[in-house]
Design an enzyme around this catalytic site. Structure first.
Site, PDB file in Angstrom:
ATOM      1  CG  ASP A   1     110.394  37.098  58.502  1.00 47.44           C
ATOM      2  OD1 ASP A   1     110.999  36.379  59.320  1.00 47.44           O
ATOM      3  OD2 ASP A   1     110.975  37.863  57.702  1.00 47.44           O
TER       4      ASP A   1
ATOM      5  CE1 TYR B   1     102.932  49.554  54.363  1.00 45.56           C
ATOM      6  CE2 TYR B   1     101.416  48.470  55.874  1.00 45.56           C
ATOM      7  CZ  TYR B   1     101.644  49.265  54.766  1.00 45.56           C
ATOM      8  OH  TYR B   1     100.575  49.760  54.062  1.00 45.56           O
TER       9      TYR B   1
HETATM   10  P1  NAD Z   1     105.336  37.065  54.745  1.00 47.43           P
HETATM   11  O1  NAD Z   1     106.163  36.093  55.469  1.00 47.43           O
HETATM   12  O2  NAD Z   1     104.885  36.750  53.351  1.00 47.43           O
HETATM   13  O3  NAD Z   1     106.056  38.477  54.764  1.00 47.43           O
HETATM   14  C1  NAD Z   1     106.084  39.330  53.669  1.00 47.43           C
HETATM   15  C2  NAD Z   1     107.510  39.840  53.529  1.00 47.43           C
HETATM   16  O4  NAD Z   1     107.786  40.699  54.628  1.00 47.43           O
HETATM   17  C3  NAD Z   1     108.542  38.724  53.553  1.00 47.43           C
HETATM   18  O5  NAD Z   1     109.564  39.032  52.628  1.00 47.43           O
HETATM   19  C4  NAD Z   1     109.058  38.772  54.986  1.00 47.43           C
HETATM   20  O6  NAD Z   1     110.369  38.268  55.133  1.00 47.43           O
HETATM   21  C5  NAD Z   1     109.006  40.268  55.225  1.00 47.43           C
HETATM   22  N1  NAD Z   1     108.991  40.617  56.652  1.00 47.43           N
HETATM   23  C6  NAD Z   1     108.052  40.333  57.581  1.00 47.43           C
HETATM   24  N2  NAD Z   1     108.450  40.796  58.775  1.00 47.43           N
HETATM   25  C7  NAD Z   1     109.652  41.395  58.579  1.00 47.43           C
HETATM   26  C8  NAD Z   1     110.554  42.083  59.415  1.00 47.43           C
HETATM   27  N3  NAD Z   1     110.305  42.264  60.707  1.00 47.43           N
HETATM   28  N4  NAD Z   1     111.679  42.592  58.855  1.00 47.43           N
HETATM   29  C9  NAD Z   1     111.945  42.432  57.537  1.00 47.43           C
HETATM   30  N5  NAD Z   1     111.135  41.795  56.697  1.00 47.43           N
HETATM   31  C10 NAD Z   1     109.985  41.286  57.211  1.00 47.43           C
HETATM   32  O7  NAD Z   1     104.075  37.288  55.658  1.00 47.43           O
HETATM   33  P2  NAD Z   1     103.018  38.454  55.761  1.00 47.43           P
HETATM   34  O8  NAD Z   1     102.008  37.929  56.670  1.00 47.43           O
HETATM   35  O9  NAD Z   1     102.617  39.020  54.456  1.00 47.43           O
HETATM   36  O10 NAD Z   1     103.932  39.542  56.515  1.00 47.43           O
HETATM   37  C11 NAD Z   1     103.385  40.481  57.298  1.00 47.43           C
HETATM   38  C12 NAD Z   1     104.228  41.710  57.295  1.00 47.43           C
HETATM   39  O11 NAD Z   1     104.328  42.210  55.969  1.00 47.43           O
HETATM   40  C13 NAD Z   1     103.556  42.807  58.064  1.00 47.43           C
HETATM   41  O12 NAD Z   1     103.807  42.717  59.460  1.00 47.43           O
HETATM   42  C14 NAD Z   1     104.169  44.046  57.434  1.00 47.43           C
HETATM   43  O13 NAD Z   1     105.346  44.446  58.120  1.00 47.43           O
HETATM   44  C15 NAD Z   1     104.590  43.600  56.067  1.00 47.43           C
HETATM   45  N6  NAD Z   1     103.857  44.373  55.071  1.00 47.43           N
HETATM   46  C16 NAD Z   1     104.603  45.153  54.261  1.00 47.43           C
HETATM   47  C17 NAD Z   1     103.997  45.976  53.333  1.00 47.43           C
HETATM   48  C18 NAD Z   1     104.854  46.834  52.480  1.00 47.43           C
HETATM   49  O14 NAD Z   1     106.094  46.791  52.652  1.00 47.43           O
HETATM   50  N7  NAD Z   1     104.301  47.628  51.598  1.00 47.43           N
HETATM   51  C19 NAD Z   1     102.605  45.999  53.213  1.00 47.43           C
HETATM   52  C20 NAD Z   1     101.860  45.175  54.055  1.00 47.43           C
HETATM   53  C21 NAD Z   1     102.512  44.365  54.986  1.00 47.43           C
END
Ligand code: NAD
Length: 265
Positions: A51, A164
């Site tokens: 993603d 997030y």
């Molecule tokens: P990545 O592909 O490693 O993503 C991290 C995780 O987030 C993966 O499991 C991915 O499948 C999931 N994810 C990303 N977008 C999603 C969505 N729309 N719905 C459900 N799951 C989703 O890549 P990355 O660059 O680390 O991902 C960026 C995203 O990670 C950010 O846009 C943010 O939404 C999320 N994030 C989450 C947290 C948290 O949950 N505490 C903290 C920082 C960022």
């Protein structure tokens, strides 16, 4: 899908999946697709990764409304990845046999006081970049709504609601609803500071203004999806739903709610 024949592959160079990517490219050529180096010349942009790669593919190609974005997963199927790199023929079949419908995902637009603007497919996050708390004033349209003090705020799109936002106990929102959701990251709530304490959802006709309160912490991290901006003292930040929608494929039995069930239940 027959008119969509120019395809651009977006992936991290040196990817461990290089071999499968070459097979995928060859299969695309054998099936009448033309590979293009420049994403601007493509009408299909295929992101290969997770993603996070899909979010980057959309960002780095300019949130194009006239292109179809296709997510190919190299691990588990994610929210934006409808195809698996191990099932290349399934992907080509689906594209050629017109088994795919197009779905359109809402995005949000973030306007900074210095006129720079950005789009987000998942969320805009504003978080403290240092150990001190961040103070933010929130205005909904022209109404002063609340003063927030804590770690930060996340403004998510409907498809970002499962990312997030979900970790912050925000609601999951059907992408057919054009709206944005505001969720708090660790707000301080006591007799001095009071915020709503729950996530809230604004319609596409609303506008949210966030102003940094100058209390010695002028170093927020502001991120658009998975890309952080290096902006100090950003001034007022205006966020609203944008008219731009990202087109991606909708496969049979793989709706947003199928994905929610598959991922979380
Ligand atoms: P990545 O592909 O490693 O993503 C991290 C995780 O987030 C993966 O499991 C991915 O499948 C999931 N994810 C990303 N977008 C999603 C969505 N729309 N719905 C459900 N799951 C989703 O890549 P990355 O660059 O680390 O991902 C960026 C995203 O990670 C950010 O846009 C943010 O939404 C999320 N994030 C989450 C947290 C948290 O949950 N505490 C903290 C920082 C960022």
């Amino acid at each position: 899908m027959s008119e969509r024949k120019n395809i651009h592959f977006f992936y991290r160079k040196g990817s461990q999946f290089e071999e499968q990517i070459i097979r995928l490219k060859n299969l695309a050529i054998d099936n009448g697709f033309t590979l293009v180096e420049q994403a601007d010349n493509a009408n299909i942009i295929a992101s290969i990764g997770g993603d996070g790669t899909f979010l980057q593919a959309v960002r780095q190609t300019g949130f194009r409304e006239d292109a179809l974005y296709v997510g190919v997963s190299t691990g588990q199927l994610g929210f934006y990845c409808d195809f698996d790199i191990e099932d290349i023929s399934g992907m080509i079949d689906a594209m050629l046999n017109e088994q795919v419908e197009v779905r359109r995902y809402p995005t949000i637009k973030v306007n900074m006081e210095n006129d720079a603007s950005f789009y987000c497919l998942n969320e805009c996050s504003i978080r403290s970049g240092i150990i001190k708390t961040l103070s933010l004033d929130l205005y909904i349209d022209d109404l002063f709504f609340e003063r927030f003090k804590g770690d930060g705020m996340i403004i998510s799109t409907p498809t970002g609601s499962t990312a997030y936002n979900k970790s912050l106990d925000g609601a999951i929102v059907d992408p057919k609803l054009p709206c944005m959701q505001i969720s708090e990251v660790a707000s301080i709530n006591n007799n001095h500071y009071r915020t709503l304490g729950s996530s809230f959802i604004l319609s596409d006709s609303r506008s949210l203004d966030i102003r940094l309160v100058n209390e010695g912490n002028n170093f927020p991290i502001i991120a658009m999806d998975n890309e952080a901006l290096s902006i100090r003292e950003p001034g007022s930040i205006n966020i609203r739903l944008s008219d731009k929608r990202i087109k991606t494929v909708k496969l049979k039995d793989n709706s947003f709610w199928h994905k929610v069930k598959r991922s979380f239940l």
